[in-house]
Design an enzyme around this catalytic site. Structure first.
Site, PDB file in Angstrom:
ATOM      1  N   LYS A  50       0.843  -1.208   0.000  1.00  0.00           N
ATOM      2  CA  LYS A  50       0.000   0.000   0.000  1.00  0.00           C
ATOM      3  C   LYS A  50       0.876   1.255   0.000  1.00  0.00           C
ATOM      4  O   LYS A  50       0.650   2.191  -0.764  1.00  0.00           O
ATOM      5  CB  LYS A  50      -0.916   0.003   1.237  1.00  0.00           C
ATOM      6  CG  LYS A  50      -2.008  -1.060   1.195  1.00  0.00           C
ATOM      7  CD  LYS A  50      -2.845  -1.048   2.463  1.00  0.00           C
ATOM      8  CE  LYS A  50      -3.898  -2.148   2.431  1.00  0.00           C
ATOM      9  NZ  LYS A  50      -4.622  -2.282   3.701  1.00  0.00           N
ATOM     10  N   THR A 136     -13.112   3.582  14.910  1.00  0.00           N
ATOM     11  CA  THR A 136     -14.387   3.406  15.620  1.00  0.00           C
ATOM     12  C   THR A 136     -14.235   2.269  16.626  1.00  0.00           C
ATOM     13  O   THR A 136     -13.924   1.139  16.242  1.00  0.00           O
ATOM     14  CB  THR A 136     -15.502   3.072  14.605  1.00  0.00           C
ATOM     15  OG1 THR A 136     -15.517   4.107  13.623  1.00  0.00           O
ATOM     16  CG2 THR A 136     -16.852   2.990  15.290  1.00  0.00           C
ATOM     17  N   GLU A 166     -14.367   9.493  13.435  1.00  0.00           N
ATOM     18  CA  GLU A 166     -14.473   9.959  12.038  1.00  0.00           C
ATOM     19  C   GLU A 166     -15.866   9.635  11.484  1.00  0.00           C
ATOM     20  O   GLU A 166     -16.402   8.570  11.760  1.00  0.00           O
ATOM     21  CB  GLU A 166     -13.383   9.252  11.208  1.00  0.00           C
ATOM     22  CG  GLU A 166     -13.408   9.596   9.749  1.00  0.00           C
ATOM     23  CD  GLU A 166     -13.295  11.089   9.495  1.00  0.00           C
ATOM     24  OE1 GLU A 166     -12.363  11.715  10.004  1.00  0.00           O
ATOM     25  OE2 GLU A 166     -14.169  11.630   8.805  1.00  0.00           O
ATOM     26  N   LYS A 250     -19.975   8.097  17.962  1.00  0.00           N
ATOM     27  CA  LYS A 250     -19.758   7.479  16.643  1.00  0.00           C
ATOM     28  C   LYS A 250     -20.649   6.248  16.432  1.00  0.00           C
ATOM     29  O   LYS A 250     -21.374   6.141  15.447  1.00  0.00           O
ATOM     30  CB  LYS A 250     -18.273   7.110  16.500  1.00  0.00           C
ATOM     31  CG  LYS A 250     -17.946   6.288  15.285  1.00  0.00           C
ATOM     32  CD  LYS A 250     -18.182   7.042  13.992  1.00  0.00           C
ATOM     33  CE  LYS A 250     -18.236   6.088  12.829  1.00  0.00           C
ATOM     34  NZ  LYS A 250     -18.488   6.738  11.562  1.00  0.00           N
ATOM     35  N   PHE A 295     -31.599   8.877   4.437  1.00  0.00           N
ATOM     36  CA  PHE A 295     -31.564   7.501   4.953  1.00  0.00           C
ATOM     37  C   PHE A 295     -32.960   6.898   5.134  1.00  0.00           C
ATOM     38  O   PHE A 295     -33.155   5.985   5.928  1.00  0.00           O
ATOM     39  CB  PHE A 295     -30.756   7.419   6.262  1.00  0.00           C
ATOM     40  CG  PHE A 295     -29.286   7.378   5.986  1.00  0.00           C
ATOM     41  CD1 PHE A 295     -28.616   8.531   5.586  1.00  0.00           C
ATOM     42  CD2 PHE A 295     -28.576   6.201   6.065  1.00  0.00           C
ATOM     43  CE1 PHE A 295     -27.277   8.505   5.276  1.00  0.00           C
ATOM     44  CE2 PHE A 295     -27.225   6.159   5.756  1.00  0.00           C
ATOM     45  CZ  PHE A 295     -26.589   7.313   5.364  1.00  0.00           C
ATOM     46  N   GLY A 299     -34.698   0.082   0.100  1.00  0.00           N
ATOM     47  CA  GLY A 299     -33.854  -0.571  -0.899  1.00  0.00           C
ATOM     48  C   GLY A 299     -33.298  -1.867  -0.350  1.00  0.00           C
ATOM     49  O   GLY A 299     -33.864  -2.477   0.559  1.00  0.00           O
ATOM     50  N   CYS A 306     -18.552  -0.377   7.734  1.00  0.00           N
ATOM     51  CA  CYS A 306     -18.855   0.315   8.998  1.00  0.00           C
ATOM     52  C   CYS A 306     -20.186  -0.076   9.622  1.00  0.00           C
ATOM     53  O   CYS A 306     -20.206  -0.633  10.716  1.00  0.00           O
ATOM     54  CB  CYS A 306     -18.818   1.829   8.775  1.00  0.00           C
ATOM     55  SG  CYS A 306     -17.156   2.428   8.510  1.00  0.00           S
ATOM     56  N   ARG A 374     -17.128  -4.747   0.837  1.00  0.00           N
ATOM     57  CA  ARG A 374     -17.293  -5.375   2.151  1.00  0.00           C
ATOM     58  C   ARG A 374     -18.763  -5.334   2.564  1.00  0.00           C
ATOM     59  O   ARG A 374     -19.388  -4.283   2.535  1.00  0.00           O
ATOM     60  CB  ARG A 374     -16.459  -4.641   3.212  1.00  0.00           C
ATOM     61  CG  ARG A 374     -14.976  -4.936   3.131  1.00  0.00           C
ATOM     62  CD  ARG A 374     -14.206  -4.150   4.178  1.00  0.00           C
ATOM     63  NE  ARG A 374     -14.167  -2.719   3.887  1.00  0.00           N
ATOM     64  CZ  ARG A 374     -13.561  -1.820   4.655  1.00  0.00           C
ATOM     65  NH1 ARG A 374     -12.961  -2.189   5.768  1.00  0.00           N
ATOM     66  NH2 ARG A 374     -13.552  -0.547   4.326  1.00  0.00           N
TER      67      ARG A 374
HETATM   68  N1  LIG Z   1     -14.241   3.527   5.829  1.00  0.00           N
HETATM   69  C1  LIG Z   1     -15.127   4.361   6.329  1.00  0.00           C
HETATM   70  O1  LIG Z   1     -16.057   4.813   5.641  1.00  0.00           O
HETATM   71  C2  LIG Z   1     -15.028   4.813   7.762  1.00  0.00           C
HETATM   72  C3  LIG Z   1     -15.715   5.955   8.176  1.00  0.00           C
HETATM   73  C4  LIG Z   1     -15.633   6.358   9.498  1.00  0.00           C
HETATM   74  C5  LIG Z   1     -14.893   5.618  10.410  1.00  0.00           C
HETATM   75  N2  LIG Z   1     -14.255   4.486   9.974  1.00  0.00           N
HETATM   76  C6  LIG Z   1     -13.473   3.747  10.971  1.00  0.00           C
HETATM   77  O2  LIG Z   1     -12.106   4.126  10.811  1.00  0.00           O
HETATM   78  C7  LIG Z   1     -11.249   3.003  11.040  1.00  0.00           C
HETATM   79  C8  LIG Z   1     -10.409   2.735   9.799  1.00  0.00           C
HETATM   80  O3  LIG Z   1     -11.301   2.391   8.761  1.00  0.00           O
HETATM   81  P1  LIG Z   1     -10.801   2.279   7.245  1.00  0.00           P
HETATM   82  O4  LIG Z   1     -12.010   2.021   6.435  1.00  0.00           O
HETATM   83  O5  LIG Z   1      -9.921   3.429   6.922  1.00  0.00           O
HETATM   84  O6  LIG Z   1      -9.922   0.952   7.342  1.00  0.00           O
HETATM   85  P2  LIG Z   1      -8.963   0.338   6.225  1.00  0.00           P
HETATM   86  O7  LIG Z   1      -9.006  -1.118   6.410  1.00  0.00           O
HETATM   87  O8  LIG Z   1      -9.270   0.928   4.892  1.00  0.00           O
HETATM   88  O9  LIG Z   1      -7.527   0.903   6.642  1.00  0.00           O
HETATM   89  C9  LIG Z   1      -6.850   0.528   7.806  1.00  0.00           C
HETATM   90  C10 LIG Z   1      -5.368   0.514   7.518  1.00  0.00           C
HETATM   91  O10 LIG Z   1      -4.658   0.293   8.723  1.00  0.00           O
HETATM   92  C11 LIG Z   1      -3.503  -0.473   8.407  1.00  0.00           C
HETATM   93  N3  LIG Z   1      -2.989  -1.057   9.641  1.00  0.00           N
HETATM   94  C12 LIG Z   1      -3.434  -2.150  10.321  1.00  0.00           C
HETATM   95  N4  LIG Z   1      -2.699  -2.331  11.415  1.00  0.00           N
HETATM   96  C13 LIG Z   1      -1.772  -1.340  11.458  1.00  0.00           C
HETATM   97  C14 LIG Z   1      -0.744  -0.982  12.362  1.00  0.00           C
HETATM   98  N5  LIG Z   1      -0.529  -1.681  13.482  1.00  0.00           N
HETATM   99  N6  LIG Z   1       0.006   0.099  12.083  1.00  0.00           N
HETATM  100  C15 LIG Z   1      -0.198   0.811  10.957  1.00  0.00           C
HETATM  101  N7  LIG Z   1      -1.159   0.515  10.058  1.00  0.00           N
HETATM  102  C16 LIG Z   1      -1.941  -0.532  10.316  1.00  0.00           C
HETATM  103  C17 LIG Z   1      -3.994  -1.464   7.376  1.00  0.00           C
HETATM  104  O11 LIG Z   1      -2.937  -1.996   6.612  1.00  0.00           O
HETATM  105  C18 LIG Z   1      -4.942  -0.589   6.550  1.00  0.00           C
HETATM  106  O12 LIG Z   1      -4.289  -0.009   5.440  1.00  0.00           O
HETATM  107  C19 LIG Z   1     -12.179   1.850  11.420  1.00  0.00           C
HETATM  108  O13 LIG Z   1     -12.313   1.812  12.816  1.00  0.00           O
HETATM  109  C20 LIG Z   1     -13.505   2.235  10.793  1.00  0.00           C
HETATM  110  O14 LIG Z   1     -14.605   1.687  11.460  1.00  0.00           O
HETATM  111  C21 LIG Z   1     -14.285   4.083   8.683  1.00  0.00           C
END
Ligand SMILES: NC(=O)c1ccc[n+]([C@@H]2O[C@H](COP(=O)([O-])OP(=O)(O)OC[C@H]3O[C@@H](n4cnc5c(N)ncnc54)[C@H](O)[C@@H]3O)[C@@H](O)[C@H]2O)c1
Length: 476
Positions: A50, A136, A166, A250, A295, A299, A306, A374
């Protein structure tokens, strides 16, 4: 409690360097925007592949507009992608934790990535640091992190913890990071809280100077652009609170949105018993400002990385205190079974036996604007109709590569071009509401199809217009 405040940011304006731990949807977007707002930002991830892609100035997942911000961040040398915690943490005064928090089998939240990232931070920290927990997590996680900090802490170094969840939505992650509708900052140390608010204010200053050119139009494709103009001033959007309230805000927000979706879907089941149109009913109730329209579109239901896990986490957390959050259990049940309700609608068009009926399926991602599949309800529907013997051609503008990793079947063909997906089909099933599917001129493909049936799984197609083309139509 929300407070009226004026924060003096003058002390915090020059020295900031930030590490963002976890370069995924949340972390990479945050890092890219911070770097464009002029802040030196390390994007730290354990995944070399990545980081390799990000170093080339692009994202490894699809998110409208994000590549442009990464490219600019790298060019200005303000964005530094790395796998090296040591360099990142030792040069930073603030570290955001943005790692994944997936579900365990019992619905509880797997916090391994969070605790591993805290451990790596603590192993490398050499000077005062604010850790901003953005993943989260269930209530109480912050207290567990604080305990880790207390145990590791070199007493000469101040490490403070802030919880700042977030709310960005995939597909409009760039927009939501630049124009957040609320900024939650939870913590006990006022100075650290202010410092984190100051960081967010840098993004807000950047937002004020953004030019709405073609590129921004693209980045904001799946966003409500009007929202950026109607946003309250920055400080009115900031909510200062304690750690636990921030954590709970959250998961409560996502649980409430899931409730709204499942409520609308329950009403759609009721409407199937009479001649009422669910969309009109929802429009009618949503016009009440106390309810609101968003919302409430019935659908296929909610999916993604999430909502399902956050609702499961909330239920699991409640159960751990012997409190049954029954209303959420019900929302999950409705969501799980909505796909069968969709199949009953498809059967209304094609008859009880779906075997060897040919479907043109539009959409695989869990929502438009993302390649993320997902817990996608669209992908779930695909599996269920394959199970029932249907022959499926599927097209999605972005998610085909992700879906190919997860679903293969002798009766399934992935199609690269929307025009080719309809050939010899008995039905069009719209499963994800990409603009491309809403705007498509279906008059051009009626000749290609075996028979003209249309199932709108997302409530986005104009029923009268599609019927004028000769389609039998059913929606929710
Ligand atoms: N995706 C969304 O829409 C969204 C929105 C709000 C909140 N969140 C929350 O934010 C958090 C992250 O979500 P995301 O969708 O960005 O996840 P993601 O899976 O896209 O990204 C997480 C990243 O963390 C990396 N990672 C894992 N362990 C690590 C470590 N020890 N050190 C450094 N990097 C590490 C992974 O390789 C990955 O690239 C989650 O808790 C999620 O619930 C996500």
């Amino acid at each position: 409690m929300r407070q009226e405040r004026v924060v003096d940011l003058s002390n915090f304006n020059n020295t900031l360097t930030v590490s963002v731990i976890g370069a995924g949807y949340v972390g990479l977007t945050l890092a890219a925007i911070l770097s464009n707002a002029g802040i030196k930002t390390y994007a730290v991830d354990v995944d070399k592949n990545k980081i390799g892609v990000i170093k080339k100035g692009k994202s490894y997942f699809f998110e409208p507009g994000l590549d442009e911000f990464i490219k600019k961040g790298i060019k200005s040398e303000k964005l530094i992608p790395t796998t090296n915690y040591k360099t990142a943490i030792q040069n930073s005064d603030t570290a955001f934790i943005c790692v994944g928090t997936p579900s365990n089998f019992d619905g509880s939240v797997n916090l391994d990535f969070v605790f591993k990232s805290v451990k790596s931070i603590l192993e490398n920290v050499k000077s005062d640091l604010i850790v901003v927990q953005k993943s989260t997590v269930p209530v109480g996680t912050g207290e567990r992190i604080k305990k880790m900090i207390d145990e590791y802490d070199n007493k000469e170094i101040n490490i403070d913890l802030i919880s700042s969840p977030e709310f960005l939505r995939e597909g409009s992650a760039v927009f939501d990071t630049i124009f957040p509708d609320r900024i939650i900052v939870g913590g006990n140390n006022k100075k650290s809280v202010k410092k984190v608010i100051a960081l967010y204010e840098k993004i807000d200053n950047f937002a004020k100077n953004i030019k709405h050119n073609n590129f921004m139009e693209y980045a904001f494709l799946y966003s409500n652009k009007k929202r950026s103009k109607n946003l309250a001033p920055f400080f009115e959007r900031v909510i200062e609170t304690d750690l636990e309230s921030a954590e709970l805000i959250k998961v409560t927000a996502n649980s409430f949105l899931a409730l709204k979706i499942s409520f609308a879907n329950s009403v759609s089941r009721l409407c199937a018993q009479n001649k009422a149109k669910t969309a009109d009913v929802m429009d009618g109730i949503g016009s009440d400002h106390r309810i609101g329209k968003s919302f409430l579109t019935p659908g296929l239901g909610y999916g993604g990385g999430c909502f399902p896990k956050d609702v499961a986490g909330m239920i699991n957390y409640a159960n751990s205190y012997n409190f049954s959050f029954n209303i959420l259990d019900e929302a999950v049940k409705i969501n799980e079974t909505q796909v069968y309700f969709a199949i009953s609608k498809i059967k209304k068009l094609l008859g009880e036996n779906l075997r060897n009926k040919k479907a043109a399926l539009l959409g695989l991602s869990y929502k438009p604007g993302t390649s993320d599949v997902r817990k996608s309800q669209s992908s779930r529907l695909l599996r269920k109709i394959l199970d029932r013997g249907m022959i499926v051609s599927v097209y999605d503008p972005q998610a085909i590569n992700e879906a190919k990793k997860k679903i293969s079947h002798k009766n399934l063909t992935y199609i690269d071009n929307i025009k080719d997906v309809f050939r010899k089909s008995d039905i069009i099933i719209l499963a994800t509401e990409w603009n491309e599917f809403v705007d498509f001129d279906y008059s051009k493909i009626t000749k290609d199809m075996n028979s003209l049936n249309f199932f709108d799984g997302r409530g986005v197609i104009n029923e009268d217009k599609i019927k004028e083309l000769g389609f039998n139509f059913i929606g929710f």
